[in-house]
Motif scaffolding. Structure first.
Motif, short mmCIF file in Angstrom:
data_model
loop_
_atom_site.label_atom_id
_atom_site.label_comp_id
_atom_site.label_asym_id
_atom_site.label_seq_id
_atom_site.Cartn_x
_atom_site.Cartn_y
_atom_site.Cartn_z
N LEU A 14 0.80 -1.22 0.10
CA LEU A 14 -0.01 -0.03 -0.11
C LEU A 14 0.74 1.33 0.01
O LEU A 14 0.22 2.36 -0.18
CB LEU A 14 -0.87 0.00 1.10
N SER A 15 2.11 1.13 0.20
CA SER A 15 3.05 2.32 0.32
C SER A 15 3.16 3.18 -1.24
O SER A 15 3.68 4.30 -0.95
CB SER A 15 4.41 1.92 0.38
N SER A 16 2.79 2.36 -2.32
CA SER A 16 2.63 3.39 -3.29
C SER A 16 1.42 3.06 -4.33
O SER A 16 0.71 2.05 -3.93
CB SER A 16 3.94 2.96 -4.35
N GLY A 17 1.06 3.54 -5.16
CA GLY A 17 -0.21 3.45 -5.97
C GLY A 17 -0.03 2.42 -6.68
O GLY A 17 -1.14 1.59 -7.25
N ASN A 18 1.07 1.84 -7.15
CA ASN A 18 1.12 0.49 -8.08
C ASN A 18 1.57 -0.88 -7.06
O ASN A 18 1.85 -0.64 -5.98
CB ASN A 18 2.50 0.69 -8.96
N SER A 19 1.08 -1.73 -7.80
CA SER A 19 1.36 -3.12 -6.98
C SER A 19 2.76 -3.57 -7.30
O SER A 19 3.33 -3.36 -8.30
CB SER A 19 0.24 -4.15 -7.63
N GLN A 20 3.53 -3.47 -6.17
CA GLN A 20 4.91 -3.91 -6.24
C GLN A 20 5.27 -5.17 -5.83
O GLN A 20 6.11 -5.82 -6.48
CB GLN A 20 5.64 -3.14 -5.20
#
Length: 157
Positions: A14-20
């Motif tokens: 959840l730390s960025s908008g993209n799935s990492q």
């Protein structure tokens, strides 16, 4: 530790908008969230926070000698009873395995495992039965003051 690991994965996802890390797999993310919640509630909050700390600190905080219903704190008896039931069921399962192998006239690794269980589980079941009787029916198998032997428990295990 598992719940903390799940929490770290969820937070990193959840730390960025993209799935990492989960590569857009929403099912795995939902399983992580649910697994984290179940692990935290049933394996940490209920037994540790409420069971251990609550039962220890609540009487201290209010100035009482003990909890109002002190015998209800004996949840460890249910754990001992669960060990008792699983040892009996494993013993019966071992007997079933041995008889099945002998009837089918074949032997493999499970046969030897069943033999080892058949030799060790009666002692475990007996030790746990004596412990349950000491805790709930005022017997004295392991109590020195009642003529019992505290080392007996260690020897049986």
């Amino acid at each position: 530790m598992v719940a903390t690991g799940m929490s770290v994965i969820i937070r990193m996802e959840l730390s960025s908008g993209n799935s990492q890390f989960l590569h857009g797999n929403n099912q795995v993310f939902n399983v992580m969230v649910t697994g984290h919640a179940i692990a935290m509630i049933f394996l940490f909050v209920m037994p540790v926070i409420i069971g251990a700390f609550g039962n220890f600190y609540l009487p201290i905080m209010i100035g009482a000698m003990d909890m109002a219903f002190a015998r209800l704190n004996n949840i460890i008896d249910f754990g001992i009873f669960a060990i008792h039931l699983t040892s009996i069921s494993s013993l019966l399962g071992a007997i079933n395995f041995i008889v099945t192998f002998l009837n089918m006239r074949t032997i493999n690794v499970l046969y030897f495992t069943a033999i080892l269980l058949l030799l060790s589980l009666p002692v475990l079941t007996g030790a746990v039965t004596l412990l349950l009787m000491d805790r709930n029916f005022n017997t004295g198998f392991y109590e020195v003051g009642a003529g019992g032997d505290p080392v007996l428990y260690e020897h049986l295990f």
